[in-house]
Scaffold this motif. Structure first.
Motif, PDB file in Angstrom:
ATOM      1  N   ARG A 102       0.918  -1.122   0.039  1.00 25.10           N
ATOM      2  CA  ARG A 102      -0.167   0.120   0.036  1.00 25.10           C
ATOM      3  C   ARG A 102       0.955   1.214  -0.083  1.00 25.10           C
ATOM      4  N   HIS A 241      -3.323  -4.629  -7.408  1.00 26.73           N
ATOM      5  CA  HIS A 241      -4.451  -3.514  -7.430  1.00 26.73           C
ATOM      6  C   HIS A 241      -4.013  -2.154  -7.368  1.00 26.73           C
ATOM      7  N   TRP A 243      -4.515  -0.116  -9.309  1.00 33.74           N
ATOM      8  CA  TRP A 243      -5.633   0.936 -10.068  1.00 33.74           C
ATOM      9  C   TRP A 243      -6.233   1.462  -8.649  1.00 33.74           C
ATOM     10  N   ARG A 244      -6.090   0.883  -7.494  1.00 35.59           N
ATOM     11  CA  ARG A 244      -6.943   1.401  -6.550  1.00 35.59           C
ATOM     12  C   ARG A 244      -6.067   2.589  -5.588  1.00 35.59           C
ATOM     13  N   ASP A 246      -5.732   4.230  -2.413  1.00 31.40           N
ATOM     14  CA  ASP A 246      -5.845   4.022  -0.847  1.00 31.40           C
ATOM     15  C   ASP A 246      -5.716   5.437  -0.236  1.00 31.40           C
TER      16      ASP A 246
END
Length: 464
Positions: A102, A241, A243-244, A246
């Motif tokens: 992340r 992931h 494209w996400r 946070d």
């Protein structure tokens, strides 16, 4: 797969705390590749300027103006990317694989999002330079260079985010190898695009900027591929992931990185203002100041690498919840940095005349400039040590997420002390250029001292 990832994520789990000597070794092991990567970046910039120099003095002057505009905006992005390292290092220390991923993801997203507004400054560089009173011809030439350079901001910031993640997991070598490979590629590409070789049109200054953008994109793609495909990085699934967005962690990264950005801008502003002060003194003062500052910039890569390593080592200990290890990591980085910077400073003191002659020659016509350069390097000896110490302690404080007070201390040290003291000594005591550098040294020592006190206070608080 999970077992493999956890093995890489927690290499220190269950082992006794390192002794101070072990901490020196681990810090140095991290710092050396980081130093060399930074020196590789300087080598590419120096190569660019050397090749642009073949176009004439006007081109060199325009490139210098272009870099001034470019680095103001890039410095802001650099500060934000610096926040990836402590976030990823703390996650690594805690064995939190998902948070490592992340941290990188939000770093890449921030790099992309801020690069769009950051490009506005270089793309409107000519208007900015004209507003600052620069000659129209120089401003127009600078804009040609900036038109090629501006598009490389996003990949350059992305490279820094990936480098920060790799350093945080104790693998700083891939960005170094990529940077070393990029130096000759950059030289060939800059030369080809400037002069129109290998079937490409002759693009002049625009070609030099475009070559840098292409190299930035290439290095970013290379390090991205290594992160996604090579162990141990692939075990963290760093691009999963992607494209996400946070948002909570992005807010944390910005809260941590924005004060770093503004601190760097305060420092950059001080050195830019110092050049203006030198211009009020004499042409000789400007020339000597620029060369002394260039020597300082190269020397600065040593404590900068140690400061980056300090962020990682302190972040690891902070993530593990070991206050004693946090203190030890900061102490080891500071002692190591002081030792190396003192050794380099002694070498510069003894070689200060030779350094001046390297840039200005040994003829009678340049004797005055060489003498002043040597004097500034002698006065700057204390500044080198103070600057190295503030960089290392600033890095250690980032490892425990403390950056807001660093911004306050930078304002006090640079603009509350360094600038007024330098100005007063330069113009009211007859010290001239030497007075400006004495002001630098005094202000930077104040800044470094405040950072040391802050780190000591926070580590005592962590220890309970």
């Amino acid at each position: 797969m999970l077992d493999t990832v956890q093995h890489h994520a927690q290499p220190q789990a269950g082992v006794p705390q390192s002794r101070l000597a072990d901490e020196f070794v681990e810090t140095l092991r991290l710092a050396v590749p980081l130093m060399l990567t930074q020196l590789g970046q300087i080598a590419m910039i120096t190569t660019d300027l050397a090749l642009i120099g073949r176009l004439g003095e006007n081109a060199v002057a325009a490139a210098a103006l272009a870099h001034t505009v470019y680095f103001v905006s890039f410095t802001f992005g650099l500060g934000l990317m610096s926040a990836v390292s402590p976030l990823a290092a703390q996650a690594f220390g805690a064995g939190d694989v998902r948070r490592i991923r992340r941290s990188l993801r939000v770093g890449l997203w921030v790099a992309f999002l801020i690069s769009l507004p950051m490009m506005a400054s270089p793309l409107y560089g000519e208007q900015i330079l004209l507003a600052l009173g620069q000659a129209p011809q120089s401003a127009a030439l600078a804009q040609h260079y900036l038109n090629g350079l501006a598009w490389g901001i996003a990949p350059a910031l992305g490279f820094i985010a990936l480098r920060s993640m790799m350093s945080a997991v104790n693998r700083p070598q891939p960005p170094l190898w990529i940077t070393l490979a990029a130096i000759p590629v950059n030289a060939v590409l800059v030369y080809a695009l400037i002069h129109g070789l290998f079937g490409v049109p002759e693009l002049g200054l625009f070609g030099a900027g475009l070559a840098t953008t292409i190299v930035n994109l290439g290095t970013f793609i290379a390090v991205l591929a290594i992160a996604g495909l090579r162990k141990p990085f692939s075990d963290y699934r760093p691009l999963a992931h992607l494209w996400r967005i946070d948002w909570p962690l992005m807010r944390q990264l910005i809260a941590l990185g924005a004060p770093i950005s503004f601190s760097l801008l305060l420092e950059y502003g001080l050195f830019s203002s110092a050049a203006l002060l030198m211009g009020l003194i004499s042409t000789t003062a400007i020339a000597a100041h620029q060369i002394a500052l260039q020597v300082t910039a190269v020397l600065f890569m040593v404590p900068l690498g140690i400061g980056m390593a300090a962020t990682v080592r302190v972040g690891h200990a902070f993530g593990r919840g070991e206050p004693a290890a946090v203190t030890r990591a900061g102490l080891a980085a500071a002692v190591l940095g002081i030792g190396l910077v003192c050794a380099l400073t002694i070498a510069i003191i003894f070689g200060r005349y030779q350094l001046g002659q390297l840039f200005f020659g040994s003829g009678a016509g340049s004797a005055t400039t060489v003498e002043l350069t040597a004097t500034l390097l002698l006065v700057g000896a204390t500044f080198f040590i103070a600057d190295g110490l503030q960089t290392i302690m600033g890095g250690a404080l980032r490892g425990i997420n403390d950056t807001r007070m660093t911004l306050l201390f930078a304002a006090i040290g640079y603009w509350g002390v360094a600038f007024p003291v330098g100005w007063a000594l330069a113009f009211h005591t007859g010290l001239g250029a030497v007075g400006v550098w004495v002001g630098f040294s005094v202000g930077t020592f104040v800044y470094a001292g405040l950072l040391i006190l802050r780190f000591r206070m926070l580590t005592r608080k962590l220890a309970g």
